[in-house]
Design a protein around this motif. Sequence first.
Motif, PDB file in Angstrom:
ATOM      1  N   UNK A 183       0.835  -1.204   0.000  1.00  0.00           N
ATOM      2  CA  UNK A 183       0.000   0.000   0.000  1.00  0.00           C
ATOM      3  C   UNK A 183       0.871   1.255   0.000  1.00  0.00           C
ATOM      4  N   UNK A 184       1.970   1.199   0.709  1.00  0.00           N
ATOM      5  CA  UNK A 184       2.912   2.338   0.745  1.00  0.00           C
ATOM      6  C   UNK A 184       3.452   2.633  -0.647  1.00  0.00           C
ATOM      7  N   UNK A 185       3.914   1.563  -1.323  1.00  0.00           N
ATOM      8  CA  UNK A 185       4.493   1.737  -2.658  1.00  0.00           C
ATOM      9  C   UNK A 185       3.486   2.343  -3.630  1.00  0.00           C
ATOM     10  N   UNK A 186       2.230   1.923  -3.505  1.00  0.00           N
ATOM     11  CA  UNK A 186       1.214   2.351  -4.463  1.00  0.00           C
ATOM     12  C   UNK A 186       0.679   3.758  -4.197  1.00  0.00           C
ATOM     13  N   UNK A 187       0.842   4.243  -2.995  1.00  0.00           N
ATOM     14  CA  UNK A 187       0.235   5.541  -2.675  1.00  0.00           C
ATOM     15  C   UNK A 187       1.250   6.598  -2.245  1.00  0.00           C
TER      16      UNK A 187
ATOM     17  N   UNK B  70      -1.604  10.397  -9.755  1.00  0.00           N
ATOM     18  CA  UNK B  70      -2.406   9.352  -9.129  1.00  0.00           C
ATOM     19  C   UNK B  70      -3.098   9.901  -7.892  1.00  0.00           C
ATOM     20  N   UNK B  89      -3.368  11.749  -2.879  1.00  0.00           N
ATOM     21  CA  UNK B  89      -3.250  10.421  -2.283  1.00  0.00           C
ATOM     22  C   UNK B  89      -2.458  10.598  -0.988  1.00  0.00           C
ATOM     23  N   UNK B 117       3.656  11.030   5.494  1.00  0.00           N
ATOM     24  CA  UNK B 117       2.822   9.993   4.891  1.00  0.00           C
ATOM     25  C   UNK B 117       2.187   9.112   5.976  1.00  0.00           C
ATOM     26  N   UNK B 136      -6.747   0.367  -0.105  1.00  0.00           N
ATOM     27  CA  UNK B 136      -5.940  -0.595   0.655  1.00  0.00           C
ATOM     28  C   UNK B 136      -5.777  -0.116   2.092  1.00  0.00           C
ATOM     29  N   UNK B 137      -5.556   1.189   2.248  1.00  0.00           N
ATOM     30  CA  UNK B 137      -5.423   1.741   3.604  1.00  0.00           C
ATOM     31  C   UNK B 137      -6.729   1.607   4.374  1.00  0.00           C
TER      32      UNK B 137
END
Lengths: 188, 190
Positions: A183-187, B70, B89, B117, B136-137
């Motif tokens: 999830x970190x990599x994607x966001x 994104x 995001x 983050x 996902x989060x």
Amino acid sequence: MKRLHILVGLFNLTALCVFAVAGITETFPRGERQAHTRTVDYEAPRGLDDRQVAEDFVSRHQVPLIGPLRGDAVHRNDEHMVTFEFFSANGPGKVTILEPQRKARIDLSRLSFGRFMTEAHAATLRGSAPVITMRLWALYVDCSIFSLLFMALSGPWLWLTSRPELWWARITLAAGAGLFGLAWMLTR
Amino acid sequence: MYRWLRNAHLAAGLFSAVSLLVFGATALQMAYGLPGPNSSETTTTIDVPSGYQVNPRAFAWWLMERHGLRGDLVNVTTKGAVVELTIQRTGASHRVEYDSHRNSAQVTTISRNTLGMFNRIHHAGGIEHQYWAINLWGWMLLVSSIALLLLAASGVVMWFKRYDDRRLGALVASVGLGWGVTLLVLMRLH
């Protein structure tokens, strides 16, 4: 360490449940609010300015403010009555001091129970209003933050020092950490 | 029964350990105003084909497909020939100002550092985001929350089944429950 892990968990049981309910509520947010009005007895002490009257009311009725009254929250309405807006754990509201009747009207936009728990979970001692109920609750939450960190560290430690050979435990830890990393990599 | 509970407690705890550590650390940072979250800003100008001013959403999709932006589309406003929108995001936000007269857009990207983050992750709820990855989060938050309840319930049962600390545990639990539940009720009843 195990004993401490157990006792810390028992002490913070309420807060952990509040954190959990807040998380579930935020996953399925609903904007429901209920308009709620009630009148309470209140006589403003003499010699106080408008802001002091507002603070006196908050203190006497233990309004569960999330934070102190804002600087611009207190004013006089068209009927020249002291009015102030607030944000409590139950939602935003307005108090109108009805001085001639020695009463005060509280108009509240009441949050659902789930949203109340979300507001309650975010209470902090540093940012809390001078309301004893909120200060005591915020102290409990502050303790629970440290407790959560302690248990999140001591728990895996207890596993590593007692049953490190459990293959499924290693996979579970890796799965949780891996999902977090994905999830970190994607966001990021 | 005890063995099953112990394994369930271990599994729930290990799976959510990283998430709970992040939630706890960010809670500490926010509660005490600790330094750490930071961001950097970069601005770029891009050429935009004509015609997008009538459909800001299509413009946003074009940005995502052509320029790799994104995130969720938020804060869309149109002021005459200028369209402003934000694509955000957890790790970054893109603030876009598109001038249809000039056929160009200024993209200001705010990139958060690690602690920044983490802070956004703490606030990333919901599983119906436009940008699928943010969901996902939301799912991790839901799983961690359910794990907390499971940890609490299994923890209490396991403690009770151990005879060693029953009295001390009962005292500690009573104080904690009394403190917490009483205050919650007082707050809610107001």
